[in-house]
Design a protein around this motif. Structure first.
Motif, short mmCIF file in Angstrom:
data_model
loop_
_atom_site.label_atom_id
_atom_site.label_comp_id
_atom_site.label_asym_id
_atom_site.label_seq_id
_atom_site.Cartn_x
_atom_site.Cartn_y
_atom_site.Cartn_z
N ASP A 202 -37.78 4.58 -23.48
CA ASP A 202 -38.94 5.19 -24.13
C ASP A 202 -38.76 5.19 -25.64
N GLY A 203 -39.85 5.01 -26.34
CA GLY A 203 -39.79 5.07 -27.79
C GLY A 203 -39.65 6.49 -28.28
N ILE A 204 -38.78 6.69 -29.29
CA ILE A 204 -38.56 8.03 -29.84
C ILE A 204 -38.82 7.98 -31.34
N MET A 205 -39.57 8.96 -31.80
CA MET A 205 -39.89 9.05 -33.22
C MET A 205 -39.70 10.50 -33.66
N ILE A 206 -38.94 10.68 -34.76
CA ILE A 206 -38.69 12.01 -35.32
C ILE A 206 -39.47 12.13 -36.62
N VAL A 207 -40.24 13.23 -36.73
CA VAL A 207 -41.12 13.43 -37.88
C VAL A 207 -40.80 14.77 -38.52
N ASP A 208 -40.69 14.80 -39.86
CA ASP A 208 -40.40 16.07 -40.54
C ASP A 208 -41.66 16.89 -40.71
N LEU A 209 -41.50 18.06 -41.32
CA LEU A 209 -42.62 18.98 -41.44
C LEU A 209 -43.67 18.49 -42.43
N GLU A 210 -43.31 17.51 -43.24
CA GLU A 210 -44.28 16.93 -44.18
C GLU A 210 -45.06 15.80 -43.54
N GLY A 211 -44.78 15.54 -42.26
CA GLY A 211 -45.50 14.47 -41.59
C GLY A 211 -44.95 13.10 -41.87
N ARG A 212 -43.68 13.01 -42.28
CA ARG A 212 -43.06 11.72 -42.56
C ARG A 212 -42.10 11.36 -41.43
N ILE A 213 -42.09 10.11 -41.05
CA ILE A 213 -41.17 9.63 -40.02
C ILE A 213 -39.77 9.58 -40.63
N VAL A 214 -38.80 10.22 -39.96
CA VAL A 214 -37.44 10.22 -40.49
C VAL A 214 -36.50 9.34 -39.66
N ASP A 215 -36.88 9.05 -38.41
CA ASP A 215 -36.02 8.17 -37.62
C ASP A 215 -36.80 7.67 -36.42
N THR A 216 -36.42 6.50 -35.94
CA THR A 216 -36.97 5.93 -34.70
C THR A 216 -35.84 5.23 -33.96
N ASN A 217 -36.05 4.97 -32.69
CA ASN A 217 -35.03 4.26 -31.93
C ASN A 217 -35.47 2.81 -31.67
N PRO A 218 -34.58 1.99 -31.13
CA PRO A 218 -34.94 0.58 -30.90
C PRO A 218 -36.14 0.40 -29.98
N ALA A 219 -36.30 1.30 -28.99
CA ALA A 219 -37.44 1.16 -28.07
C ALA A 219 -38.76 1.33 -28.81
N PHE A 220 -38.77 2.17 -29.84
CA PHE A 220 -39.97 2.33 -30.67
C PHE A 220 -40.35 0.99 -31.28
N THR A 221 -39.34 0.26 -31.76
CA THR A 221 -39.59 -1.06 -32.36
C THR A 221 -40.12 -2.03 -31.31
N ARG A 222 -39.54 -1.97 -30.12
CA ARG A 222 -40.00 -2.86 -29.05
C ARG A 222 -41.46 -2.59 -28.69
N ILE A 223 -41.85 -1.32 -28.67
CA ILE A 223 -43.21 -0.96 -28.26
C ILE A 223 -44.22 -1.23 -29.37
N THR A 224 -43.88 -0.83 -30.60
CA THR A 224 -44.87 -0.90 -31.68
C THR A 224 -44.78 -2.17 -32.51
N GLY A 225 -43.60 -2.81 -32.52
CA GLY A 225 -43.41 -3.97 -33.37
C GLY A 225 -42.90 -3.62 -34.75
N TYR A 226 -42.89 -2.32 -35.10
CA TYR A 226 -42.40 -1.87 -36.41
C TYR A 226 -40.90 -1.60 -36.33
#
Length: 752
Positions: A202-226
Motif C-alpha cells: 500500500d502507498g504511504i504518505m506522511i503530511v505535516d500540519l502545514e499540508g506538506r508531504i514529508v515522506d512517501t514509500n516506494p509503493a506510493f511511487t508505484r501507484i502514483t508515478g511520482y
C-alpha cells in the motif's frame, strides 16, 4: 599528647580541655609546685583523650552509616555491577546484576562470565576482552550482548567494562550491565516500521500540519508515478482528479477533526494524467500529550476492481445486446421516477411495448438479423425520448418506457405516436428491408395510484388490449375498469367458495293451470344463503357468473339438485315437472348433452319428462345451430325445452324457428303491464297465438292479481306463475302449499 586531626586541631582541643577542667574547678594557681602542675597536665590530657575518643566514635558511626548507604546504592543500583578477573571469573556482583541473571549471587560468583553470554555474541565478548587486556589500566570499552538467564531466557544488556588494577593475569575488570531490552524492542519496532513502510504494497504518505508531504514509500511511487523527491514539500492536492467536489473534501476534514480518522474511496490522478481509484485511510498522529503532529495516509489502488465492478454492474443492470437498462435497473429507475412524480406533482407514464411481427422475422431470417433489428429499434426509441426518460429491455422483443414530468395526459399520446411511427418505419438489415410495428400499453401515475410492480403489470395488461384491438397502437390503462375487474374476480372467488361450501339453495315457484287449478310444475330459482348477509336474490350475484367457467359449475349443480328434488317429491307422492334455467354459455359447452345424460344416469328414478330446461333468451346464443343440435339431443332423452323471457330479445322469432321448443314463456314485463298498456297486451296475445300455431305450450310469468289471470285465460293462456299465485319457496314447503292450493279450488275464470 594527641596531635591528630580527627575532628579539631590540637590547639582547639587543648583550649576546650582547659575550659572543661576549669568548670570542674580543678585548675591550680600558677605558683603551685611542679608536681601539682604535672597532675594538672595529666588531667587536661585525660580530658583531651576523652574528647578525642568521643570524636572518633562519632566519626566511626558516620562512616558506618555512609558504608550502609553505599552498599544500598551499590546493591540496588539501576545497573548491574560485577568484577572479573583477567581470565573472566566473576569475583563479586551486586544484587541488581544477580537479579538480571535470575540467580542467587553465590551461584554466580566463581563462574566464568562468558558462560553467561549467548552463543551468538560469544566471539564478540571474547574479542572485546582481549582488546581490554591489551590496554593500560583505565581503558574503557562497551559492547551490547545477549546474556543468558538461569532459565535459559536471553536478556539484552549494554556491557561497559574497565581495568581497575594490576596487569594480566592479576588485573581486575569492573563491569557495568545496563538492561537495554526495551531499547532493543523499540529498535526492533522501528526497524519493523521502517521495513513495513519500505515494503508495504500500500502507498504511504506522511503530511505535516502545514499540508506538506514529508515522506512517501516506494509503493506510493508505484501507484502514483511520482518519486519521493518529486512530492516532498508538495501539497497532496497535486494528486486531485477533479472528480470530487468541495463537499467531499469538507466531509473528509470534518471526520479527521472529529475522529482523527477518515476512510473511503477516492479518485486521484497519476503523474501520467490517468485517473485511478484508491481506497484511502487517513489517520491523525498525536504525541503523548495529545498534540497533533502529522497525518498519515495509507492507500491501495483499486482501479482494476472498480473497473471489474463497473463491468459486473453493467452486466447486472444493462441489456447485453442493446445496452439499455434491464429489468433489474428498471425497477430502481421506476421507484425513483415514482418518488420524483410525487414530489414534483407531475404525471409519470409507465409504458409496456411489444413488437408486432418480430417473431416471424426472427424465424425467417435468423437470430443475427433479429438482433440487429432489435438494436436499431432500440436506437430509434431512444431518439424519441428525452434525457431523463428511461427505456429498458425486459424480454426478447418487449420494452418498458418511463416518460417523466408530464403535465397533462394528452402529452403522453403525442410521445407514443412518435414511438409508434419510429418502430413502424421499415429497417434495412443486411440488405433486407424489414417491417414491424408496436403495441403499447400505458398507465399514468398517480392517476393509477399503485406501487411500481402493479404499474408495470397494468401497462402490460393495457399492451395486450392494444394487441387485441388490432396492434400498431397504444391503449391507456383504466384504473376504474381494473378495480371493477378486480372486484369481479374477488366475487367469483367468493362464489366458487359458496359453491364448494353448499351455500347455494333452490327455491321453487309453482306453475298452475288457471282454469283447472291444477299445479302443473315448478321453476327452480337459485338463492345464496350467505353466512353474514342472509338470503341473497339472484340479481345480487348471478351477473358475476356470466361468461365465467364457474357459471357451468353452478348450472350443473342446479340441474343435479333439481333432479334430486324430483326424486324427493315423488317419494312424498307429489308428481311435478320441475324446470331449471340453463345459460347460453352452459348450453353451448361441447359436452353439455353428455353431461346431461350422465346426470340423468345418476338419478335413474327420475322420468326425464319431469325435467324442463329453460333457455334464457337474453343470454344471446352465439351459435344457433349448435344450440339446436344440443337441444334436439336433450329432447331425444325425454327432456322438455322451454324458451324463457320470450319477446325480450332481438331475435325472438329466429330462436323460435330454429330451436326445438316445447314451451314459450311470456316475459313478466309484458304480463305485468298488459292491464293498462294495450301494446303489451297485444304482444301477449301474439305470443299466445304463435304458440298455438306451432303447437307449443305457453306459460305466462308475472301474474300478480286475479285480473291478470282472468285476462290471460281470456287470451288463451292457461298456465301461469307469479306472486299472485305464490312466491318462490323452499322445496320442503311446496307439497303442503300444493295441497292447500288444490283444496281451495282456486280458479282464474273471466268474470269469475
Amino acid at each position: 599528647m594527641v596531635t591528630g586531626n580527627v575532628g579539631r586541631n590540637a590547639v582547639e582541643l587543648r583550649q576546650e580541655a582547659e575550659r572543661k577542667l576549669a568548670a570542674r574547678r580543678l585548675l591550680l594557681p600558677d605558683d603551685e609546685p611542679s608536681s601539682l602542675r604535672l597532675v594538672h597536665e595529666l588531667q587536661v590530657h585525660q580530658i583531651e583523650l576523652e574528647m578525642q575518643n568521643e570524636e572518633l566514635v562519632h566519626v566511626q558511626s558516620e562512616l558506618e552509616h555512609a558504608l550502609k548507604r553505599y552498599e544500598q546504592l551499590y546493591e540496588n543500583a539501576p545497573v548491574g555491577y560485577l568484577t572479573l578477573s583477567a581470565d573472566g571469573i566473576i569475583g563479586a556482583l551486586n544484587l541488581t546484576a544477580a537479579t538480571m541473571f535470575g540467580a542467587e549471587r553465590a551461584v554466580l560468583v566463581g563462574r566464568r562470565f562468558d558462560a553467561l553470554v549467548s552463543d551468538g555474541d560469544l566471539p564478540l565478548w571474547r574479542a572485546a576482552m582481549a582488546s581490554m587486556l591489551r590496554k593500560e589500566c583505565g581503558g574503557r570499552q562497551h559492547v551490547d550482548l545477549a546474556l543468558r538467564q538461569s532459565d535459559g531466557e536471553l536478556i539484552h544488556a549494554q556491557v561497559d567494562f574497565v581495568r581497575i588494577a594490576g596487569q594480566a593475569p592479576d588485573a581486575a575488570i569492573l563491569v557495568t550491565l545496563t538492561d537495554i531490552g526495551e531499547r532493543k524492542r523499540a529498535e526492533a519496532r522501528m526497524r519493523l516500521s521502517a521495513s513495513v513502510f519500505a515494503h508495504s504494497y500500500d502507498g504511504i504518505m506522511i503530511v505535516d500540519l502545514e499540508g506538506r508531504i514529508v515522506d512517501t514509500n516506494p509503493a506510493f511511487t508505484r501507484i502514483t508515478g511520482y518519486t519521493r523527491d518529486e512530492v516532498v514539500g508538495q501539497n497532496p492536492r497535486i494528486l486531485a482528479s477533479g472528480r470530487h467536489g468541495t463537499d467531499f473534501y469538507a466531509g473528509m476534514w470534518a471526520s479527521l477533526h472529529e475522529r482523527d480518522f477518515w476512510q473511503g474511496e477516492i479518485w486521484n490522478r497519476r503523474k501520467t494524467g490517468e485517473t485511478y481509484a484508491e481506497k484511502l485511510a487517513i489517520s491523525a498522529i498525536r504525541d503523548d500529550e495529545g498534540k497533533l503532529q502529522q497525518y498519515v495516509g495509507i492507500s491501495s489502488d483499486i482501479t482494476s476492481s472498480k473497473l471489474h465492478e463497473a463491468e459486473l454492474d453493467r452486466i447486472a443492470h444493462f441489456d447485453s445486446l442493446t445496452g439499455v437498462p434491464n429489468r433489474r435497473l428498471l425497477a430502481d429507475r421506476l421507484e425513483r421516477a415514482i418518488a420524483h412524480a410525487r414530489r414534483a406533482g407531475k404525471l409519470l407514464a409507465v409504458c409496456y411495448l411489444d413488437l408486432d411481427g418480430f417473431k416471424p422475422v426472427n424465424d425467417l431470417h435468423g437470430h443475427a438479423v433479429g438482433d440487429e433489428l432489435l438494436v436499431e429499434i432500440t436506437r430509434r426509441l431512444q431518439g424519441q425520448l428525452r434525457g431523463d426518460d428511461t427505456i429498458a429491455r425486459i424480454g426478447g422483443d418487449e420494452f418498458a418506457i418511463l416518460i417523466n414530468d408530464l403535465s397533462e395526459a394528452n402529452e403522453v399520446e403525442v410521445a407514443l405516436e412518435r414511438l409508434l411511427c419510429a418502430v413502424a418505419t421499415p429497417v434495412l438489415v443486411q440488405g433486407q428491408e424489414l417491417a414491424v410495428s408496436a403495441s403499447i400499453g400505458v398507465t399514468l401515475y398517480p392517476t393509477d395510484d399503485v406501487d411500481a410492480e402493479p404499474l408495470l403489470r397494468h401497462a402490460d395488461h393495457a399492451m395486450y388490449q392494444a394487441k387485441e384491438a388490432g396492434k400498431n397502437r397504444f391503449f391507456l390503462f383504466d384504473p376504474d375498469r381494473d378495480r371493477k375487474a378486480q372486484t369481479h374476480r374477488l366475487q367469483l372467488m367468493r362464489l366458487r367458495e359458496a359453491l364448494n361450501e353448499n351455500e347455494f339453495v333452490l327455491h321453487y315457484q309453482p306453475k298452475v293451470d288457471l282454469v283447472s287449478g291444477e299445479v302443473v310444475g315448478a321453476e327452480a330459482l337459485i338463492r345464496w344463503q350467505h353466512p353474514e348477509r342472509g338470503l341473497l336474490m339472484p340479481g345480487e350475484f348471478l351477473a358475476s357468473l356470466a361468461g365465467s367457467e364457474l357459471q357451468r359449475g353452478v348450472g350443473e349443480w342446479v340441474i343435479d339438485s333439481v333432479l334430486a328434488q324430483i326424486v324427493s317429491w315423488n317419494a312424498e307422492g307429489l308428481a311435478l315437472t320441475a324446470s331449471a334455467n340453463v345459460s347460453a354459455e352452459h348450453l353451448l359447452q361441447p359436452d353439455f348433452a353428455d353431461r346431461m345424460q350422465a346426470a340423468l344416469a345418476r338419478h335413474p328414478a327420475v322420468d326425464p319428462r319431469s325435467l324442463e330446461l329453460e333457455i334464457l333468451e337474453s343470454a344471446a346464443l352465439s351459435d344457433m345451430n349448435q344450440a339446436a343440435r344440443v337441444l334436439e339431443r336433450c329432447r331425444s332423452m325425454g327432456l322438455r325445452v322451454a324458451l324463457d323471457d320470450f319477446g325480450t330479445g332481438y331475435s325472438s322469432l329466429t330462436y323460435f324457428r330454429t330451436l326445438p321448443i316445447d314451451v314459450l314463456k311470456i316475459d313478466r314485463s309484458f304480463v305485468c303491464n298488459m292491464l293498462g298498456d294495450k301494446d303489451d297486451r297485444g304482444i301477449v296475445e301474439i305470443v299466445v297465438r304463435l304458440a298455438e300455431a306451432f303447437h307449443c305450450g305457453v306459460v305466462a310469468e308475472g301474474v300478480e292479481t286475479q285480473a291478470h289471470g282472468e285476462l290471460l285465460v281470456g287470451l288463451g293462456c292457461r298456465v301461469a306463475q307469479g306472486y299472485g299465485i305464490a312466491r318462490p319457496m323452499p322445496p320442503e314447503e311446496l307439497p303442503s302449499w300444493v295441497r292447500a292450493w288444490q283444496a281451495a279450488a282456486t280458479r282464474f275464470l273471466p268474470g269469475g
